[in-house]
Design a protein around this motif. Sequence first.
Motif, PDB file in Angstrom:
ATOM      1  N   MET A   1      34.243  -5.252  -2.881  1.00  0.00           N
ATOM      2  CA  MET A   1      33.002  -4.810  -3.438  1.00  0.00           C
ATOM      3  C   MET A   1      33.214  -3.614  -4.223  1.00  0.00           C
ATOM      4  SD  MET A   1      28.975  -4.910  -2.545  1.00  0.00           S
ATOM      5  CE  MET A   1      29.441  -6.852  -2.515  1.00  0.00           C
ATOM      6  N   ALA A   2      32.949  -2.789  -5.589  1.00  0.00           N
ATOM      7  CA  ALA A   2      33.113  -2.085  -5.848  1.00  0.00           C
ATOM      8  C   ALA A   2      31.779  -1.170  -4.357  1.00  0.00           C
ATOM      9  CB  ALA A   2      32.494  -0.888  -6.919  1.00  0.00           C
ATOM     10  N   PRO A   3      31.699   0.303  -3.887  1.00  0.00           N
ATOM     11  CA  PRO A   3      31.344   0.805  -3.426  1.00  0.00           C
ATOM     12  C   PRO A   3      29.751   0.892  -3.970  1.00  0.00           C
ATOM     13  CG  PRO A   3      32.967   2.819  -4.279  1.00  0.00           C
ATOM     14  CD  PRO A   3      33.364   1.094  -4.450  1.00  0.00           C
ATOM     15  N   HIS A   4      28.515   1.677  -3.290  1.00  0.00           N
ATOM     16  CA  HIS A   4      27.302   1.850  -4.281  1.00  0.00           C
ATOM     17  C   HIS A   4      27.377   3.295  -3.834  1.00  0.00           C
ATOM     18  CE1 HIS A   4      23.026   0.679  -4.285  1.00  0.00           C
ATOM     19  NE2 HIS A   4      22.719   1.759  -3.553  1.00  0.00           N
ATOM     20  N   LEU A   5      27.248   4.018  -5.379  1.00  0.00           N
ATOM     21  CA  LEU A   5      27.681   5.533  -5.842  1.00  0.00           C
ATOM     22  C   LEU A   5      26.290   6.084  -5.504  1.00  0.00           C
ATOM     23  CD1 LEU A   5      30.249   5.394  -8.530  1.00  0.00           C
ATOM     24  CD2 LEU A   5      30.674   5.515  -5.550  1.00  0.00           C
ATOM     25  N   ARG A   6      24.976   5.391  -6.203  1.00  0.00           N
ATOM     26  CA  ARG A   6      24.304   6.140  -6.184  1.00  0.00           C
ATOM     27  C   ARG A   6      23.138   5.659  -4.376  1.00  0.00           C
ATOM     28  NH1 ARG A   6      21.315   6.993 -10.151  1.00  0.00           N
ATOM     29  NH2 ARG A   6      18.699   6.261  -9.463  1.00  0.00           N
ATOM     30  N   LYS A   7      22.229   6.400  -3.754  1.00  0.00           N
ATOM     31  CA  LYS A   7      21.291   6.698  -2.493  1.00  0.00           C
ATOM     32  C   LYS A   7      20.401   5.359  -2.933  1.00  0.00           C
ATOM     33  CE  LYS A   7      22.610  11.068  -0.481  1.00  0.00           C
ATOM     34  NZ  LYS A   7      21.778  11.953  -0.694  1.00  0.00           N
ATOM     35  N   GLN A   8      19.873   5.009  -2.049  1.00  0.00           N
ATOM     36  CA  GLN A   8      18.783   4.158  -2.342  1.00  0.00           C
ATOM     37  C   GLN A   8      17.621   4.351  -1.245  1.00  0.00           C
ATOM     38  OE1 GLN A   8      18.552  -0.110  -3.765  1.00  0.00           O
ATOM     39  NE2 GLN A   8      18.702  -0.721  -0.952  1.00  0.00           N
ATOM     40  N   LEU A   9      16.540   3.882  -1.980  1.00  0.00           N
ATOM     41  CA  LEU A   9      15.197   5.270  -1.278  1.00  0.00           C
ATOM     42  C   LEU A   9      14.512   3.565  -1.174  1.00  0.00           C
ATOM     43  CD1 LEU A   9      12.887   8.322  -1.964  1.00  0.00           C
ATOM     44  CD2 LEU A   9      12.440   5.721  -1.908  1.00  0.00           C
ATOM     45  N   VAL A  10      14.108   3.283  -0.193  1.00  0.00           N
ATOM     46  CA  VAL A  10      13.242   2.064   0.290  1.00  0.00           C
ATOM     47  C   VAL A  10      11.204   2.330   0.252  1.00  0.00           C
ATOM     48  CG1 VAL A  10      12.750  -0.160   1.625  1.00  0.00           C
ATOM     49  CG2 VAL A  10      14.893   0.285   0.700  1.00  0.00           C
ATOM     50  N   VAL A  11      10.950   1.777  -0.158  1.00  0.00           N
ATOM     51  CA  VAL A  11       8.748   2.748  -0.230  1.00  0.00           C
ATOM     52  C   VAL A  11       9.155   0.917   0.611  1.00  0.00           C
ATOM     53  CG1 VAL A  11       6.844   3.325  -0.829  1.00  0.00           C
ATOM     54  CG2 VAL A  11       8.843   4.609  -2.269  1.00  0.00           C
ATOM     55  N   VAL A  12       8.119   1.166   1.910  1.00  0.00           N
ATOM     56  CA  VAL A  12       7.144   0.393   2.602  1.00  0.00           C
ATOM     57  C   VAL A  12       6.171   0.635   2.562  1.00  0.00           C
ATOM     58  CG1 VAL A  12       7.048  -1.421   4.779  1.00  0.00           C
ATOM     59  CG2 VAL A  12       8.920  -0.147   3.935  1.00  0.00           C
ATOM     60  N   GLY A  13       6.045  -0.842   1.109  1.00  0.00           N
ATOM     61  CA  GLY A  13       3.649   0.007   1.432  1.00  0.00           C
ATOM     62  C   GLY A  13       3.867  -0.244  -0.861  1.00  0.00           C
ATOM     63  N   HIS A  14       3.059  -1.181  -0.932  1.00  0.00           N
ATOM     64  CA  HIS A  14       2.767  -0.873  -2.580  1.00  0.00           C
ATOM     65  C   HIS A  14       0.820  -0.249  -2.582  1.00  0.00           C
ATOM     66  CE1 HIS A  14       2.982  -1.449  -7.026  1.00  0.00           C
ATOM     67  NE2 HIS A  14       2.775   0.742  -6.756  1.00  0.00           N
ATOM     68  N   GLY A  15       0.504   0.928  -1.733  1.00  0.00           N
ATOM     69  CA  GLY A  15      -1.113   0.501  -2.204  1.00  0.00           C
ATOM     70  C   GLY A  15      -0.900   2.076  -2.880  1.00  0.00           C
ATOM     71  N   MET A  16      -1.958   1.981  -3.394  1.00  0.00           N
ATOM     72  CA  MET A  16      -2.807   4.123  -3.982  1.00  0.00           C
ATOM     73  C   MET A  16      -1.633   5.041  -3.465  1.00  0.00           C
ATOM     74  SD  MET A  16      -6.768   3.504  -4.028  1.00  0.00           S
ATOM     75  CE  MET A  16      -6.856   4.956  -5.211  1.00  0.00           C
ATOM     76  N   VAL A  17      -1.040   5.704  -2.561  1.00  0.00           N
ATOM     77  CA  VAL A  17      -0.457   6.404  -2.086  1.00  0.00           C
ATOM     78  C   VAL A  17       1.058   6.006  -2.042  1.00  0.00           C
ATOM     79  CG1 VAL A  17       0.116   7.850  -0.037  1.00  0.00           C
ATOM     80  CG2 VAL A  17      -1.803   7.164  -0.376  1.00  0.00           C
ATOM     81  N   GLY A  18       1.474   4.772  -1.818  1.00  0.00           N
ATOM     82  CA  GLY A  18       2.913   4.647  -2.327  1.00  0.00           C
ATOM     83  C   GLY A  18       2.574   4.245  -3.592  1.00  0.00           C
ATOM     84  N   HIS A  19       1.707   3.642  -4.589  1.00  0.00           N
ATOM     85  CA  HIS A  19       2.186   4.468  -6.187  1.00  0.00           C
ATOM     86  C   HIS A  19       2.205   5.454  -6.268  1.00  0.00           C
ATOM     87  CE1 HIS A  19       1.292   3.507 -10.271  1.00  0.00           C
ATOM     88  NE2 HIS A  19       0.751   3.654 -10.230  1.00  0.00           N
TER      89      HIS A  19
END
Length: 860
Positions: A1-19
């Motif tokens: 599998m090719a290496p994951h070159l880009r970083k991944q940011l995870v946001v937990v919660g999609h309320g007003m502030v998460g949006h």
Amino acid sequence: MAPHLRKQLVVVGHGMVGHRFVQAAIERGLTETYDVVVLGEEPRPAYDRVALTSFFEVGAEALSFLPEGAYDDPRVTLRTGAVVTGIDREARQVALAGGEVVHYDELVLATGAAPFVPPVPGKDLDNVFVYRTIEDLEAIREASRGARAGAVIGGGLLGLEAANALHQLGVQTHVVEMAPRLMAVQVDDAGGAVLKRHIEELGLTVHTGVMTELIDGDDDGKVSGIKFKDEETMPLDIVIFSAGIRPRDALAREAGLEVAERGGVLVDEQCRSSDEHVWAIGECAAPGGRMYGLVAPGYTMAEVVVDTLLGGGAGAFTGADMSTKLKLLGVDVASFGDAFGTADDCLELVFADAVAGIYKKLVVTENADGGFELLGGILVGDASAYGVLRPMVGSGMALPENPEELILPAGRGGGVELGLPDEAQVCSCNDVTKAQIKAAVSDDATLNDGGPCTDAGCVTRCTKAGSTCGSCKTVVKKIVEDHFAATGKTVDKSLCEHFAMPRQELFEVVAVHGYNRFDDIIEGHGRGRGCDICKPTVASILASLLNHHVLDGSNATLQDTNDAYLANLQKNGTYSVVPRIPGGEITPDKLIVIGEVAREFGLYTKITGGQRIDLFGARMEDLPKIWKKLVDAGMESGHAYGKSLRTVKSCVGSTWCRYGVQDSVGLAIELEMRYRGLRSPHKLKGGVSGCARECAEARSKDFGIIATERGWNLYVCGNGGAIPAHAQLLAGDLDRETLIRYLDRFLMYYIRTADRLQRTSYWMDAIGGLDRIREVVVDDSLGLGAELEAAMARHVDSYFDEWKATLEDPEKLARFVSFVNAPDTPDPNITFREERGQVQAAANDGPVSLGSTIPVGGAR
């Protein structure tokens, strides 16, 4: 599998502030470095939780921040209904309920808060709810269908919003607050008392200083009542807990992150947790150990994290302005700065008007120059000055020599005119200063596709000033206008953020295209869904042009409160009925019918200053029955509820008076019947006097006519009210035909070119004074005379009585019920007392206030 070159940011919660975090990440370029995965627990994307109560009116889609369900940036993935069950900090992974694992390089917790439910026995019964999500409101709505009474436990911001929702559903509502006053965190005892009186006048019952001992249930496990300590059980069908919130920090606790003593993920000034790769923003975070329960601090935290991840490092969250302005059950409430006067040697300036239901307090301190600076304040019942006053807190600017002018009714204080310093914060929700607003419209700005903003709406989009609670929009607009005026540029005159044109241009657009629906107008020439500024304005324009029934089809939803029920709302929730009495002339038979109606329905009767008889105290469900009797007797609507012609007052003139030189009654009746039902930007009043003694007070009207030996003198642009203006002579010694021709032109010219809610006296000043009106109306300098006369002729030819038409339409009649879920039940909260042999509204001192769309002022 090719290496994951880009970083991944995870946001937990999609309320007003998460949006907001995702918006900032896209706008500021963070997605150039990171793929963003957003895990939202709710089944729908982020929505406006601040406006949750309006869900019953507008629906879920209207509240959604992302109605299309996805972000435009393909590097952002939004997953709804995704429940995160754990965080593996060592592996940098989050686990989902279905067993899936999602990798992160950086993790942002935006899990928000949960309603606090105190350990009251019975809290787990059926029909006990919390007030937090759209799903909560859907459940409350379903339970309300068979409910008669309910209680909201909690009298703070959220509690009163929940009470509003329950009240809107037609349920008799009780507000239960353990503190000695409502909104104890925001207002003082005096402000709380005024707020309580306002809310009780709406028909809700407020219990303060009481503790809920238990919630009773029936044999089916449903709520049957609530018991306060040392009191009898009160029968109820619904209970809503809205007694505060607690940070949702369980994921952080289980992952071993540090939490504050009173809850919330402990974070530093960059909102970084005890794990350098985990961040927390919004209500789940506790910067400095404190949780912030407002959306504005959460927005600031979101932007700080984005800037920090971008490597700027300059952003820091060091605290937040907790000022608030909102409308609770239609009542304006605002609190800002040091509202309770905790600073040493501070002074308080208080204005209270129990009759009007207004309380205002400013907290000031003396500066080194012997003047005063503003520290904070409280506004209840009238928060119109909030947008000006709040930026003055902490600005260092000196107040006027008499600072009480800032809160007195006749005060002319204004933050912009008083010279707000550039560093003053205008928008607290988004931390936008006056300097940033000016920078957005300066010549070297590159905010708007590489150029400067050209109007206040663009400034809001680019800087976010005014985009959240909206309380600072008027100040933002004034700053932009002042800047453009100072630099010689054209000042934007947009009606509102949804229409980038003034009312005058919008009138012409509707006329030229022949529109008859708001949706078509906003689709073709506006944006968004409209607001309480443009909707009634468009409704008025459509009525002026088409003379259709204001309750026809979708246009019924555009009307303000009075037009929506074709009657004037009064302080105790009843309505007034005002049949037209042209020129004040009425036959004995019609007088008898009015008296019989008043007696049958128990109405208070009063002769008004406009020579009509006003019937007060009509219940909503009785309005059709009352008008049926009046219409059958040959009477019609007097339009006391509309922005339209009210009356043409007259003296008896030459018919009876020995000084009269012309038939003033005959002319007054002719003019009132000609212009009846004419919708306009503001209410219109006329007067006709039979001689120079001026008994009809014609020069205090929008148009006034005074008889002369050779004809009539026509006066225009006068008004009474808070700032009276004398009408000025437009033309003299006119014959009847010329008089009517000039009046037709004058009124239609005003209707076409005036701003919304602009009285004729202010309109005259705005368009260039009396000389300009004379040029257009008398001299026909624009060649519009025939067109204006034709427009008036169309109005005259198409006139119909709105109440008669309503009585003939079952669909329109169906709206006249107190409770949608109990149409045959009268409102039990409406009460009366007797005084001087007639009914009066029960002893409530202040006026009812259901929203900004209720017209100010009663019938005349």
